[in-house]
Design an enzyme around this catalytic site. Sequence first.
Site, PDB file in Angstrom:
ATOM      1  N   LEU A  21       0.863  -1.189   0.000  1.00 42.73           N
ATOM      2  CA  LEU A  21       0.000   0.000   0.000  1.00 42.73           C
ATOM      3  C   LEU A  21       0.897   1.237   0.000  1.00 42.73           C
ATOM      4  O   LEU A  21       1.075   1.910   1.011  1.00 42.73           O
ATOM      5  CB  LEU A  21      -0.933  -0.026   1.206  1.00 42.73           C
ATOM      6  CG  LEU A  21      -1.881  -1.216   1.301  1.00 42.73           C
ATOM      7  CD1 LEU A  21      -2.853  -1.027   2.469  1.00 42.73           C
ATOM      8  CD2 LEU A  21      -2.661  -1.422  -0.006  1.00 42.73           C
ATOM      9  N   HIS A  22       1.457   1.535  -1.170  1.00 38.90           N
ATOM     10  CA  HIS A  22       2.444   2.609  -1.276  1.00 38.90           C
ATOM     11  C   HIS A  22       1.870   3.965  -0.859  1.00 38.90           C
ATOM     12  O   HIS A  22       2.375   4.618   0.064  1.00 38.90           O
ATOM     13  CB  HIS A  22       2.962   2.696  -2.716  1.00 38.90           C
ATOM     14  CG  HIS A  22       3.613   1.459  -3.222  1.00 38.90           C
ATOM     15  ND1 HIS A  22       4.872   1.067  -2.832  1.00 38.90           N
ATOM     16  CD2 HIS A  22       3.182   0.525  -4.112  1.00 38.90           C
ATOM     17  CE1 HIS A  22       5.195  -0.053  -3.460  1.00 38.90           C
ATOM     18  NE2 HIS A  22       4.185  -0.408  -4.236  1.00 38.90           N
ATOM     19  N   ASP A  23       0.835   4.403  -1.552  1.00 37.98           N
ATOM     20  CA  ASP A  23       0.279   5.733  -1.287  1.00 37.98           C
ATOM     21  C   ASP A  23      -0.393   5.829   0.089  1.00 37.98           C
ATOM     22  O   ASP A  23      -0.258   6.847   0.779  1.00 37.98           O
ATOM     23  CB  ASP A  23      -0.689   6.122  -2.392  1.00 37.98           C
ATOM     24  CG  ASP A  23       0.016   6.278  -3.735  1.00 37.98           C
ATOM     25  OD1 ASP A  23       1.258   6.309  -3.757  1.00 37.98           O
ATOM     26  OD2 ASP A  23      -0.681   6.367  -4.770  1.00 37.98           O
TER      27      ASP A  23
END
Length: 309
Positions: free
Chosen positions: A238-240
């Site tokens: 879940l980068h962002d």
Amino acid sequence: MNRYPVIIDCDPGVDDAIAILLAKQLPMLDVKAITAVAGNVGLEHTYPNSHKILHVAEWDVPVYAGAEKPIVGEKITAASIHGADGLGGMDVPGAVIKPAPEALAWDVIYEEAKKAEGELVLIAVGPLTNVAVALAKYSELPKLIKRIVIMGGGATYGNTTPAAEFNIFADPEAAEMVFQSGIPVYMVGLDVTMQCFLTPEEVEEVGALGSKQAKFFRDVLQNVLAFSLSLGLPGVALHDPAAVLYAVEPELFSGEEAGVHVECKGKITRGKTVTDLYSDAQFEKNAYVVTGVDRTAFVKRVKELMAQY
């Protein structure tokens, strides 16, 4: 509770969608606008996708369009991962796509920064073109922004190339402008975001919460989850969302002050965020690089926020 004014600059994008869903449930964030930029897919998708996600979140926030391409060169996308439309083909019934306002993203960033009198926080989770254009157009802007939290870069490796992470690779010149702007920059890059993953079981646990938002969370992640598993990864990063949570709850994370430059001319290193974290030679410190996370606490927080829907 002290709320602070925020603009979310993004390129939705599957993980951008999750980031917006989580941001809606964080009461400290007084989100003044969402500004769309070309990135994961073209602006013709990222602008309407912003409206679609807000519809899912049942959140009334104005959306503004920004840059259609990087400052230099041709645009690149990650449509092969996020789908041609950026949301993996997810249908969002009932979403109303408003015509793009006349005001452009960079002008909105400046106007909101003026209104906030130095307290505006930018959470930028796409290529940094909109922010760079704002900096180029408004010389006083660095004095009006409290900090920028970016999802981008990496101190040790890339994902679009061995050297470069996608958001930085998509517009290295813009990223270098941001890092050298004098604004405090907090880099939430691959070093930490790859640790912020949900396993397939954890994704299903969110979906099982039962709300339409939780089901959207689960369903929109499926293609990227399958891609991640095909690479041998334990789950979907879940980068962002990691950047959004860092902006509010930095105690979940760890990192250190660093000097950061972006390579803009290298043939095989274009887009690399060159840091002095592991070097005897040092740059002037201009950023804080986030490198670690309490993954158990991160996953728990994601579930708690999605359970509020």
